[in-house]
Enzyme design. Sequence first.
Site, PDB file in Angstrom:
ATOM      1  NE  ARG A   4      45.019 -30.963 -25.278  1.00  0.00           N
ATOM      2  CZ  ARG A   4      46.266 -30.307 -24.852  1.00  0.00           C
ATOM      3  NH1 ARG A   4      46.421 -29.919 -23.672  1.00  0.00           N
ATOM      4  NH2 ARG A   4      47.396 -30.472 -25.601  1.00  0.00           N
TER       5      ARG A   4
ATOM      6  N   GLY B  48      48.958 -42.363 -26.392  1.00  0.00           N
ATOM      7  CA  GLY B  48      48.691 -41.022 -25.841  1.00  0.00           C
ATOM      8  C   GLY B  48      47.648 -40.705 -25.072  1.00  0.00           C
TER       9      GLY B  48
ATOM     10  CB  ALA C  24      41.901 -38.299 -40.893  1.00  0.00           C
TER      11      ALA C  24
ATOM     12  N   GLY D  59      46.547 -29.201 -38.820  1.00  0.00           N
ATOM     13  CA  GLY D  59      46.454 -30.062 -39.890  1.00  0.00           C
ATOM     14  C   GLY D  59      45.093 -29.790 -40.627  1.00  0.00           C
TER      15      GLY D  59
ATOM     16  CG  HIS E  65      43.065 -25.799 -32.909  1.00  0.00           C
ATOM     17  ND1 HIS E  65      43.206 -25.305 -34.302  1.00  0.00           N
ATOM     18  CD2 HIS E  65      42.359 -26.939 -32.800  1.00  0.00           C
ATOM     19  CE1 HIS E  65      42.487 -26.240 -34.895  1.00  0.00           C
ATOM     20  NE2 HIS E  65      42.220 -27.242 -33.991  1.00  0.00           N
TER      21      HIS E  65
ATOM     22  CE  LYS F 232      46.295 -27.772 -34.348  1.00  0.00           C
ATOM     23  NZ  LYS F 232      46.717 -29.191 -34.001  1.00  0.00           N
TER      24      LYS F 232
HETATM   25  N1  LIG Z   1      42.806 -35.970 -35.959  1.00  0.00           N
HETATM   26  C1  LIG Z   1      41.569 -35.338 -35.404  1.00  0.00           C
HETATM   27  O1  LIG Z   1      40.667 -35.345 -35.475  1.00  0.00           O
HETATM   28  C2  LIG Z   1      42.495 -34.658 -34.106  1.00  0.00           C
HETATM   29  C3  LIG Z   1      41.665 -33.957 -33.088  1.00  0.00           C
HETATM   30  C4  LIG Z   1      42.362 -33.453 -32.236  1.00  0.00           C
HETATM   31  C5  LIG Z   1      43.676 -33.541 -31.967  1.00  0.00           C
HETATM   32  N2  LIG Z   1      44.451 -33.971 -33.028  1.00  0.00           N
HETATM   33  C6  LIG Z   1      46.267 -34.060 -33.035  1.00  0.00           C
HETATM   34  O2  LIG Z   1      46.333 -35.161 -31.844  1.00  0.00           O
HETATM   35  C7  LIG Z   1      47.559 -35.147 -31.376  1.00  0.00           C
HETATM   36  C8  LIG Z   1      47.250 -35.201 -29.820  1.00  0.00           C
HETATM   37  O3  LIG Z   1      46.218 -33.929 -29.481  1.00  0.00           O
HETATM   38  P1  LIG Z   1      46.407 -33.867 -27.800  1.00  0.00           P
HETATM   39  O4  LIG Z   1      45.081 -32.316 -28.032  1.00  0.00           O
HETATM   40  O5  LIG Z   1      45.385 -35.018 -27.401  1.00  0.00           O
HETATM   41  O6  LIG Z   1      47.385 -33.415 -27.218  1.00  0.00           O
HETATM   42  P2  LIG Z   1      47.984 -33.721 -26.002  1.00  0.00           P
HETATM   43  O7  LIG Z   1      47.142 -33.421 -25.005  1.00  0.00           O
HETATM   44  O8  LIG Z   1      49.331 -33.181 -25.848  1.00  0.00           O
HETATM   45  O9  LIG Z   1      48.534 -35.310 -25.922  1.00  0.00           O
HETATM   46  C9  LIG Z   1      49.308 -36.067 -26.422  1.00  0.00           C
HETATM   47  C10 LIG Z   1      49.652 -37.229 -25.582  1.00  0.00           C
HETATM   48  O10 LIG Z   1      50.518 -38.050 -26.416  1.00  0.00           O
HETATM   49  C11 LIG Z   1      51.597 -38.423 -25.248  1.00  0.00           C
HETATM   50  N3  LIG Z   1      52.731 -38.977 -25.808  1.00  0.00           N
HETATM   51  C12 LIG Z   1      54.001 -38.311 -26.507  1.00  0.00           C
HETATM   52  N4  LIG Z   1      55.014 -39.369 -26.875  1.00  0.00           N
HETATM   53  C13 LIG Z   1      54.140 -40.507 -26.719  1.00  0.00           C
HETATM   54  C14 LIG Z   1      54.785 -41.651 -26.950  1.00  0.00           C
HETATM   55  N5  LIG Z   1      55.642 -42.169 -27.554  1.00  0.00           N
HETATM   56  N6  LIG Z   1      53.856 -42.939 -26.768  1.00  0.00           N
HETATM   57  C15 LIG Z   1      52.792 -42.432 -26.244  1.00  0.00           C
HETATM   58  N7  LIG Z   1      52.035 -41.459 -25.780  1.00  0.00           N
HETATM   59  C16 LIG Z   1      53.234 -40.328 -26.028  1.00  0.00           C
HETATM   60  C17 LIG Z   1      51.799 -37.006 -24.424  1.00  0.00           C
HETATM   61  O11 LIG Z   1      52.390 -37.236 -23.309  1.00  0.00           O
HETATM   62  P3  LIG Z   1      53.506 -35.796 -22.500  1.00  0.00           P
HETATM   63  O12 LIG Z   1      52.297 -34.764 -22.636  1.00  0.00           O
HETATM   64  O13 LIG Z   1      53.864 -36.407 -21.431  1.00  0.00           O
HETATM   65  O14 LIG Z   1      54.455 -35.590 -23.680  1.00  0.00           O
HETATM   66  C18 LIG Z   1      50.473 -36.819 -24.296  1.00  0.00           C
HETATM   67  O15 LIG Z   1      49.750 -37.431 -23.006  1.00  0.00           O
HETATM   68  C19 LIG Z   1      47.944 -33.582 -31.893  1.00  0.00           C
HETATM   69  O16 LIG Z   1      48.687 -33.742 -32.927  1.00  0.00           O
HETATM   70  C20 LIG Z   1      46.683 -32.904 -32.279  1.00  0.00           C
HETATM   71  O17 LIG Z   1      46.739 -32.076 -33.137  1.00  0.00           O
HETATM   72  C21 LIG Z   1      43.825 -34.756 -34.094  1.00  0.00           C
END
Ligand SMILES: NC(=O)c1ccc[n+]([C@@H]2O[C@H](COP(=O)([O-])OP(=O)(O)OC[C@H]3O[C@@H](n4cnc5c(N)ncnc54)[C@H](OP(=O)(O)O)[C@@H]3O)[C@@H](O)[C@H]2O)c1
Length: 269
Positions: free
Chosen positions: A12, A8, A122, A165, A155, A159
Amino acid sequence: MIRVGIAGAAGRMGKSLIAACQESDEVTLAAALEHSDSAVLGQDAGEIAGLSRVGVPIRSDLVAICDSIDVLIDFTRPESTLGHVSLARDRGMRMVIGTTGFSAEQRRTIEEAGQSIAIILAPNMSVGVNLVLKLLELAARTIGEYTDIEIVEAHHRHKVDAPSGTALRMGEVVAEALGRDLRSCAVFGRQGNMGERDRKTIGFATIRAGDIVGEHTVMFADEGERVEISHKASSRSTFAKGALRAAQWVMGQTHGLFDMQDVLGLKVR
Ligand SMILES: NC(=O)c1ccc[n+]([C@@H]2O[C@H](COP(=O)([O-])OP(=O)(O)OC[C@H]3O[C@@H](n4cnc5c(N)ncnc54)[C@H](OP(=O)(O)O)[C@@H]3O)[C@@H](O)[C@H]2O)c1
């Protein structure tokens, strides 16, 4: 130096993780992954993150980079994380999973994988939120029986899962402290004539707006006073730093499913 791969990478959190790797003396970015249809394949991970070149191209083939990384940090979507978990289990690779929005069945699959590889899962990697989880346990035990408990989270507009979560984890911690099962006592949003509030329920409210990084408040409300425990994230770097800390910690584990409470030593076993 621990070699991490980021799944990913163009997202973001991915960009924030790339930046955190650049600042770290203990962790180095060894691979950056996106899905096979991504428009950024082949581009430099540093440049994608708005930094200078780091010499790591964005790739889509996890199999090809498995041997060059020690830990895969995954912040993608539930379906893609599950694909990565399956491959990591086959290859004996450690994982740090930040993705949220798993179904109960998907979570079970991750738990099963934890029997053979070490995984940290987490929904929130920030130190502050994990401290809040401990504070919630204390609050629930002290005043949870006679107060109305509501969890409000906000958020950014991109999102996709709701409630967050983190909000669900907060609900689980409170429910467990009170001997309740969140699956049967959670109320997700209210509309129309719902009748009076049942004291034993835990309510959730969700806001999606603009660029809010992540805010959570748990309210314990009685007549005459209420206690609110809040956390506000103002930068994704807090999650990224936590994920790198988790990547270092998981190197000391051979197998098992862990969370940030384990990483931070907050869990009483
Ligand atoms: N645990 C924590 O502390 C925390 C903190 C923040 C966010 N999160 C979670 O983390 C996740 C991502 O958040 P985000 O804000 O970074 O979302 P985001 O900006 O949509 O980033 C997700 C990325 O993963 C890519 N992706 C999708 N399928 C993939 C694959 N098979 N292999 C590799 N990359 C792939 C997406 O590409 P496309 O856009 O082209 O589909 C996108 O670039 C969410 O579930 C969010 O709730 C967790």
